[in-house]
Every structure is written in C-alpha cells, then in structure tokens.
Design a protein around this motif. Structure first.
Motif, mmCIF file in Angstrom:
data_model
loop_
_atom_site.group_PDB
_atom_site.id
_atom_site.type_symbol
_atom_site.label_atom_id
_atom_site.label_comp_id
_atom_site.label_asym_id
_atom_site.label_seq_id
_atom_site.Cartn_x
_atom_site.Cartn_y
_atom_site.Cartn_z
ATOM 1 N N ILE A 1 4.122 8.729 -7.476
ATOM 2 C CA ILE A 1 2.880 9.121 -8.225
ATOM 3 C C ILE A 1 1.993 7.921 -8.392
ATOM 4 N N LYS A 2 0.728 7.817 -7.862
ATOM 5 C CA LYS A 2 -0.147 6.863 -7.991
ATOM 6 C C LYS A 2 -0.251 6.350 -9.400
ATOM 7 N N GLY A 3 -0.019 5.036 -9.768
ATOM 8 C CA GLY A 3 -0.395 4.505 -11.105
ATOM 9 C C GLY A 3 0.806 4.868 -11.922
ATOM 10 N N TYR A 4 1.744 5.378 -11.582
ATOM 11 C CA TYR A 4 2.818 5.934 -12.694
ATOM 12 C C TYR A 4 4.164 5.547 -12.082
ATOM 13 N N THR A 5 4.645 6.095 -10.860
ATOM 14 C CA THR A 5 5.966 5.824 -10.348
ATOM 15 C C THR A 5 5.881 5.320 -8.852
ATOM 16 N N ARG A 6 4.759 4.825 -8.491
ATOM 17 C CA ARG A 6 4.591 4.294 -7.071
ATOM 18 C C ARG A 6 4.911 2.951 -6.995
ATOM 19 N N THR A 7 6.040 2.571 -6.291
ATOM 20 C CA THR A 7 6.669 1.213 -6.169
ATOM 21 C C THR A 7 6.219 0.621 -4.808
ATOM 22 N N MET A 8 6.836 -0.529 -4.737
ATOM 23 C CA MET A 8 6.399 -1.300 -3.651
ATOM 24 C C MET A 8 6.920 -0.582 -2.266
ATOM 25 N N THR A 9 8.182 -0.075 -2.297
ATOM 26 C CA THR A 9 8.657 0.455 -1.195
ATOM 27 C C THR A 9 7.962 1.802 -0.872
ATOM 28 N N THR A 10 8.063 2.646 -2.098
ATOM 29 C CA THR A 10 7.295 4.225 -1.891
ATOM 30 C C THR A 10 6.001 3.731 -1.254
ATOM 31 N N SER A 11 5.270 2.895 -1.807
ATOM 32 C CA SER A 11 3.646 2.578 -1.334
ATOM 33 C C SER A 11 3.851 2.124 0.215
ATOM 34 N N VAL A 12 4.782 1.280 0.434
ATOM 35 C CA VAL A 12 4.863 0.903 2.092
ATOM 36 C C VAL A 12 4.904 2.308 2.757
ATOM 37 N N GLY B 1 -5.872 -10.684 -5.381
ATOM 38 C CA GLY B 1 -5.597 -9.916 -6.995
ATOM 39 C C GLY B 1 -6.299 -8.365 -6.879
ATOM 40 N N ASP B 2 -5.744 -7.613 -5.698
ATOM 41 C CA ASP B 2 -6.222 -6.484 -5.499
ATOM 42 C C ASP B 2 -5.508 -5.511 -6.674
ATOM 43 N N LYS B 3 -6.226 -4.875 -7.412
ATOM 44 C CA LYS B 3 -5.564 -4.143 -8.997
ATOM 45 C C LYS B 3 -4.671 -3.192 -8.570
ATOM 46 N N SER B 4 -4.753 -2.428 -7.401
ATOM 47 C CA SER B 4 -3.814 -1.312 -7.204
ATOM 48 C C SER B 4 -2.364 -2.007 -6.836
ATOM 49 N N LEU B 5 -2.692 -3.157 -5.987
ATOM 50 C CA LEU B 5 -1.555 -3.592 -5.156
ATOM 51 C C LEU B 5 -0.699 -4.359 -6.262
ATOM 52 N N TRP B 6 -1.228 -5.206 -7.110
ATOM 53 C CA TRP B 6 -0.648 -5.769 -8.423
ATOM 54 C C TRP B 6 0.106 -4.734 -9.357
ATOM 55 N N PHE B 7 -0.477 -3.419 -9.551
ATOM 56 C CA PHE B 7 -0.190 -2.420 -10.207
ATOM 57 C C PHE B 7 1.343 -2.095 -9.670
ATOM 58 N N VAL B 8 1.246 -1.901 -8.347
ATOM 59 C CA VAL B 8 2.405 -1.526 -7.729
ATOM 60 C C VAL B 8 3.504 -2.268 -7.721
ATOM 61 N N ILE B 9 3.183 -3.825 -7.530
ATOM 62 C CA ILE B 9 4.134 -4.760 -7.662
ATOM 63 C C ILE B 9 4.816 -4.831 -9.051
ATOM 64 N N ASN B 10 3.891 -4.606 -9.887
ATOM 65 C CA ASN B 10 4.319 -4.715 -11.345
ATOM 66 C C ASN B 10 5.408 -3.586 -11.697
ATOM 67 N N THR B 11 4.802 -2.380 -11.131
ATOM 68 C CA THR B 11 5.661 -1.156 -11.571
ATOM 69 C C THR B 11 7.387 -1.353 -10.926
ATOM 70 N N SER B 12 7.350 -1.937 -9.733
ATOM 71 C CA SER B 12 8.341 -2.239 -9.044
ATOM 72 C C SER B 12 9.258 -3.102 -9.767
ATOM 73 N N LEU B 13 8.850 -4.221 -10.154
ATOM 74 C CA LEU B 13 9.743 -5.096 -11.025
ATOM 75 C C LEU B 13 10.044 -4.725 -12.222
#
Lengths: 284, 225, 217
Positions: free
Chosen positions: B177-188, B14-26
């Motif tokens: 943008i971290k914690g705002y518009t960072r999605t799964m793919t941009t993060s990858v 449950g890595d917090k930043s990982l799940w945040f990114v997943i949530n943003t994407s979805l």
C-alpha cells in the motif's frame, strides 16, 4: 588482531545502531498519527490495472479531500480482490469480471454493486502479425487464428479479469489450450506485455496498461473493437455483517463518490499520454 | 547508462516517495530484527544447553524452517491475521504490524541457527567454567551472551539483511500500500512490473548499499571476535 | 565430614558410543592430595570432569561427601575444577574474581574482604586491573586458583596445573599448591610432572587407556 582497535569498532557499531534508530525516528511519529485515524481508513481491494494506470493515484487524493477518508489500495488480481472482500479483509472491491462479481453478490458477500466505468481489451502481438489476426472478423476468430498459426501466446494465468476474458475467448474459439505455444506467466499485465514483447508473442491486454507501457515495446494493437472485448468495472461494498472490522461507512462513501457526477467526470478526464483510458458508465 | 544516471539522480535529488519507501523498509526491518532477536536468543541458548537426540531434532527443524520460501511463511501468518483467522480482530493484515510479524518469524529461525552454532563454536571451557563456578541459568546465559556478543551482532545483522531483502512476506501481508506498507522490495517488484526500471534501479542501488553496510559491520564483528 | 570425599563405583562413561573411561572402585580422602597419573588420553581429565559433574551421563555411581554428584548441593559450593588452560571472561582480573563470588552469592562486603585476603595471600596487586583474557598462561593459572579460593571452596580439581609453562612460573604454581595442601585443602589433580608428584602427592592413581588402576602411596 584487528586493524581497528576494539574501542573504535565498538564506537562505529554504536554509531550505526543509533543512526539506524534516529533515521527511522521521524516515521514513528507518523505511525502513531496513522493509528489515530484508523476508522478513517478504507481498504480497497482492486486489480493492478486501476492502480498501475495511475487512475487511483489521480482520483483518491481528491476523494480524501472531499470526504476525509483515506484509502489503502491493495492491488491484486480480480480473483484475489474478491477473495479479500469475501474474507472481510477489504471494505470495498473494484474489479472487472462481471460473472465473478455476480457470483460474489449472489453469495451475499456484497451489499451493493454499481457499474463505474469501462475500458476495453485489445489483442497485442508482433508488428509482423504472423497469425494474420488483423484481418479477423471478430475477437473469437482472431484467437482461433493465433492457435492455428502456432504462434506463442502469453497468458496472465492468474485468474485476473483479463485472464477470465481470455479463457472465455479460447473456449468460444474451440481451442484447447496448454500446448508449448501457450505460456502461462502468472504475473501482472505490464509484466506479461513485456514478456510477450521479448518472446515475440501475442497477448490479451486492457487498453490502459497498454497505453502506459506501449513505448517500452515493439508490439502493436493487432485486433480491437469487438464489443465482446468490452471490459466493465464494478464497485462493490462488502457486507458489514461479516465482521466488525469492516468500515462500511467509508466503503459506501467511496462507492457513492465514484458514481457521483463529480467522480464520473473526473474518470472521463483522466488521460495518459493524451489518451482517455476509462469511460464512465454509471446509470442511476 | 541513462537508466543508471536517472536512478542516481532520484537518490541524490531526494525524491520524496523514494525516500519514504526506503524509510518504511528500514523501519520495518529494524523492528522485525528486534522481535526476532529477543525470542531468538533465549531459544538458541536453550538449544545450546540441551543434549542428545532431542537437540539434534530441534536443530534440524530450525534449519528446515529456515529453508521455507518467504511466501509460505507469509501464507501461515496471512491465515492467522486475516479477518477469518484467530487474530483477525487486530486488523494486522495490510498494515505494518502484519509485515513486522511475518518478517520476525521469517528471521527467527535464522537468528536461532546462527547464534546456536555461534555459541557451540565458543570455547567449551567457558560453559564448563560457569558450571563449576555454580552459575545459574540466567547468569550462564548472560555470561555466554557476553562472550558471544559478536555472534549475536552478526545474527542480528543477517536478520536485518534478510528481512530488508525479502519480498514475499512484505507483499503478501503488507499489500504494497502506497505510503503505508510499500517497502523497497515490493516497490521494486511493482516498478519492474510497470517497466519503470529507473525507479527500480534506484531502489536496487539502495538495497545494495544496505547489504554492503551490513557486510562491513559484520566483518568488523568477526575481526573483533 | 566423613572420611571419604569422593567415592566412585562401577563407573562407565561412553562418548560417541565408545567406552572412554571405566573405573571399578576409587576412594578419595579429604584434606589430602590425590594425583591422577597417566599418559595423554588415558582418561585423567574425563575423570576430573565427572567428579565435578561437568560430564555425563554415565553408568555407575559417583558420590561427593555421601551424595551422588548429580544431586549433590554441596558439590558446587565446596569444589571447583580448574582447567589445564583456564579461560577468563573479557573483563579485568578483579571483575572476573568478583563475578565468581557473585555467582557464589557472597555479599558485596564479604566479597571485598575475601578479595583483599586473597590479594594478600597470592600477591595479585599487579594483575587485578589487567584484562583477564590477555594474561600469560601462568598468570591465568594463578588467577584461576585465586578465583577458586576466593569462592570459598575446600576441594580443588586441577588438570595439569604445571604443564606448558616456563620453569619460573611452574615453581610459583608449585609453591601455591603446596601452600594449599598445608592449609588443609583437598586437592585432586591430573599430572605427569614427576617432580611435582614427588613433592605433593599423598596418593597416586594410575590411568591407562581409559581404565583407572589401583592406588599406591
């Protein structure tokens, strides 16, 4: 017909849709919270080196705590970062390409420019050093040797500060680039280092990025120390006259904070793998 | 193997930043899907009702737009929502709104093309029956959409998959943008560029799971068609 | 009502750039049963669909009750086309019939009354709650006819109403058609069921390779 009853499939689909909605629900709330503090947001356009080295991740939360401004970092190449400022799509710009910065100021896009810090460029290459640049007397000679040996060189090719520096060095060495030995990647620094590693090529990098990724490669620093490779970062507030969208107060706050005693001390204290990456150099 | 197990540990832990990114994407994908299906359905239906050469030309245009690279769509939207563009004052660039606009436009031709072909494959007797029954435009659309509901579901799922998996529009309009518009793919894209393969791999696994889920749901739709 | 229900003059219809149907002159009278006879692919179905304004565009003139079918406001109100294999929407038989009546702008009370009336007339009790898209061919044909009657039309266009069904069902449909004819409905149908034609036809129009030939009694 289906192995599932129509009803069952419908139930599954409905469940999936509801699940997707509920799963995303918590963030709708935070979304509205973000909107409320919109004027507290500062848009910073900067280069990938400051973002990816972790420097901003270390500095900005402290800045937010001190001033209440939240910084949205858009990390791109120097050229793109300055363009964002020029178009008023960013409030403040933190880049490292002095000549471009001066042009930006001369054109009236910025209101204030300050030196913040510097790091330096280094020449990386395979440990065997086929071009023998380790013995070079200066950076220009090192570049001339690479071209002469026909060794591969990977360039950022993206008008970034690093790319601008590299082109300047080729120019001074009297080398016309573009042969099959010269590879333009069009990608970020880390990617270019990793590409150079797998291709056994030379490349020019900033020290910060190199420290961050060095243990993932077999490359080595083959040339460093020439003052020409000095890589100063400047911070510029974008002219608020360009657009009502510009958060000038926030931009000014960030500029002041980065060049304050506290900010400068924090920059000097930032280390990656026990090495200092950036040296503060603001002079009042 | 170690990168893989680290990736799994990130997800399960449950890595917090990982799940945040997943949530943003979805979240972005959910709204982009809604905003591509809403205008897409009536447009596809108009195309379905049209006859002759004009329809063929319009269908060809839709298909051509579908083949555009995502960064080109991103560029069009960028020039519209950048401060210099006509919508500049709305401050949509480097914000969720910009990403959702770009992704909706990206998915729109896909939704139109899929529902249009799907409607065409419906038994023509449905349309003839509605006509002889004297159905008006909206009654016809309602009835055809009801008959073609699995087509619509599949189009929506494909749109969701398309926008969840794309990187060009999200990167260009969101700014990663971290914690705002960072999605799964941009993060990858970012983590690969940093050489952080574990994190990228963890997101890759999630993307794979999303793609699989979409295909399973889509398959259930076909089976019930 | 004039003495001419449908009038066709100099009709030429092309599909994919090849001429698929031509008819120089045809007059169909109201309250009678006109049968289009001819082999498969001779243009019977095309003619039925053109009469009901389901196909186009075409050259020439096709009129319903004195108005061109493309512009006629009466055509949709008074006539209905019933497919050889009618389709039903994915709901119950009752919902399908009610849906059709809603499209014809009948009020809820009127629809209730009409539904009760056609239920008596066609004995649909056993079918009303069934899924309409799961019915047998004959049952679907029965429901489709009932649906058309429920909509209050006086002109029915049938495409092979008795084909590809079991004999028992054929007999039921035939009885329905005869009853409709006796009730004064105008019936135009495509068929090559000689037994049915002998029993019901007032006029027969022959079709051959996309050309509609003259009428005979």
């Amino acid at each position: 017909m289906s192995f599932l009853s129509n009803k069952k499939a419908k139930a599954i689909l409905a469940f999936a849709l509801i699940a997707a909605f509920v799963f995303t629900l918590p963030v709708y709330a935070t979304g509205t919270k973000e909107a409320k503090v919109q004027n507290k947001i500062v848009r910073l356009a900067t280069t990938t080196s400051t973002e990816n080295s972790g420097l901003l991740g270390y500095l900005l939360p402290i800045f937010t705590k001190d001033t209440g401004y939240e910084v949205h970092v858009v990390a791109v190449g120097t050229g793109a970062a300055l363009k964002l400022g020029e178009n008023a799509d960013a409030d403040v710009v933190l880049v490292h390409a002095r000549s471009e910065e001066d042009k930006f100021m001369a054109a009236g896009h910025g209101t204030e420019r300050r030196d913040v810090m510097y790091n330096d460029f280094i020449v990386l290459g395979p440990k065997t050093d086929p071009a023998g640049i380790a013995k070079a007397k200066n950076a220009v000679e090192a570049f001339a040797l690479i071209a002469k040996s026909g060794s591969w060189f990977v360039s950022r090719g993206d008008r970034s500060g690093t790319h601008v520096m590299e082109l300047d060095l080729w120019n001074k060495a009297g080398v016309s680039i573009g042969g099959s030995w010269y590879k333009e990647a069009g990608q970020g620094m880390e990617q270019v280092i990793l590409m150079s590693n797998s291709m056994g090529a030379y490349t020019l990098s900033d020290r910060g990025t190199w420290i961050a990724v060095s243990d993932k490669t077999d490359l080595a620093i083959l040339y460093q120390g020439d003052p020409v490779l000095f890589n100063p970062y400047g911070i510029i507030t974008v002219d608020p006259g360009k657009s009502e969208n510009i958060n000038y107060a926030g931009a000014k706050a960030l500029l002041d904070w980065m060049t304050s005693d506290k900010g400068q001390k924090l920059i000097a204290g930032f280390q990656l793998k026990d090495q200092v990456l950036f040296f503060p150099n603001y002079k009042k | 193997m170690s990168a893989f197990s680290k990736a799994v540990a990130l997800i399960v832990g449950g890595d917090k930043s990982l799940w945040f990114v997943i949530n943003t994407s979805l979240r972005f994908s959910f709204w982009s899907t809604i905003f591509s299906v809403l205008p897409g359905l009536p447009l596809a239906f108009m195309l379905f009702l049209m006859k002759g050469r004009l329809r063929n030309i319009l269908a060809a245009i839709v298909n051509a737009i579908m083949a555009l690279p995502t960064v080109v769509i991103g560029l069009f939207v960028y020039s519209a929502i950048s401060n210099r563009g006509p919508l500049g004052s709305l401050k949509l660039l480097f914000a969720p709104g910009g990403v959702i606009i770009g992704q909706s436009l990206l998915a729109l031709p896909l939704v139109i093309a899929m529902t249009y072909t799907g409607f065409q494959k419906l038994d023509p007797r449905y349309h003839e029956t509605l006509t002889t029954l004297g159905a008006g435009l909206f009654s016809k659309m309602a009835a055809i959409m009801r008959e073609g509901r699995y087509v619509i579901l599949q189009a929506a799922l494909s749109a969701f998959g398309r926008v969840t998996g794309e990187v060009g529009v999200s990167m260009m309009l969101g700014g990663n943008i971290k914690g705002y518009t960072r999605t799964m793919t941009t993060s990858v894209a970012l983590e690969i560029s940093k050489g952080e393969f574990e994190y990228a791999l963890a997101l890759g696994l999630i993307l794979l799971i999303v793609a699989l889920l979409i295909n399973v749901l889509s398959h259930l739709g076909i089976r019930n068609d | 009502m004039t003495d001419t229900l449908f009038l066709v003059e100099e009709l030429r219809f092309s599909y994919n750039k090849s001429l698929t149907l031509s008819c120089d002159s045809l007059v169909i009278k109201p309250s009678l049963c006109t049968v289009f006879r001819g082999p498969n692919g001779s243009g019977k179905t095309t003619m039925l669909k053109i009469l009901n304004n389901l196909l186009g565009p075409f050259a020439g003139r096709v009129e319903f009750d004195g108005q061109a079918v493309q512009e006629s406001t009466e055509l949709r109100r008074r006539s209905m086309y019933v497919h050889q294999h009618p389709v039903m929407f994915a709901s119950t038989v009752e919902a399908n019939i009610r849906h059709a009546m809603r499209l014809k702008k009948f009020s809820k009370a009127e629809a209730d009354a009409r539904l009760a009336s056609i239920n008596r007339e066609f004995n649909l009790d056993a079918l009303l709650d069934k899924k309409a898209n799961r019915l047998s061919g004959g049952e679907t044909q029965r429901v489709a006819i009932a649906r058309a009657i429920a909509c209050g039309v006086d002109t029915l266009l049938f495409d092979e109403p008795t084909s590809s069904m079991d004999r028992e069902m054929d007999a039921i449909i035939k009885k329905m058609l005869l009853k409709l004819k006796n009730d004064g409905y105008s019936i135009i149908m495509a068929s090559h069921d000689d037994e049915l034609i002998d029993a019901i036809a007032d006029h027969v129009v022959s079709f051959e390779r996309g050309v509609c030939k003259g009428q005979e009694n």
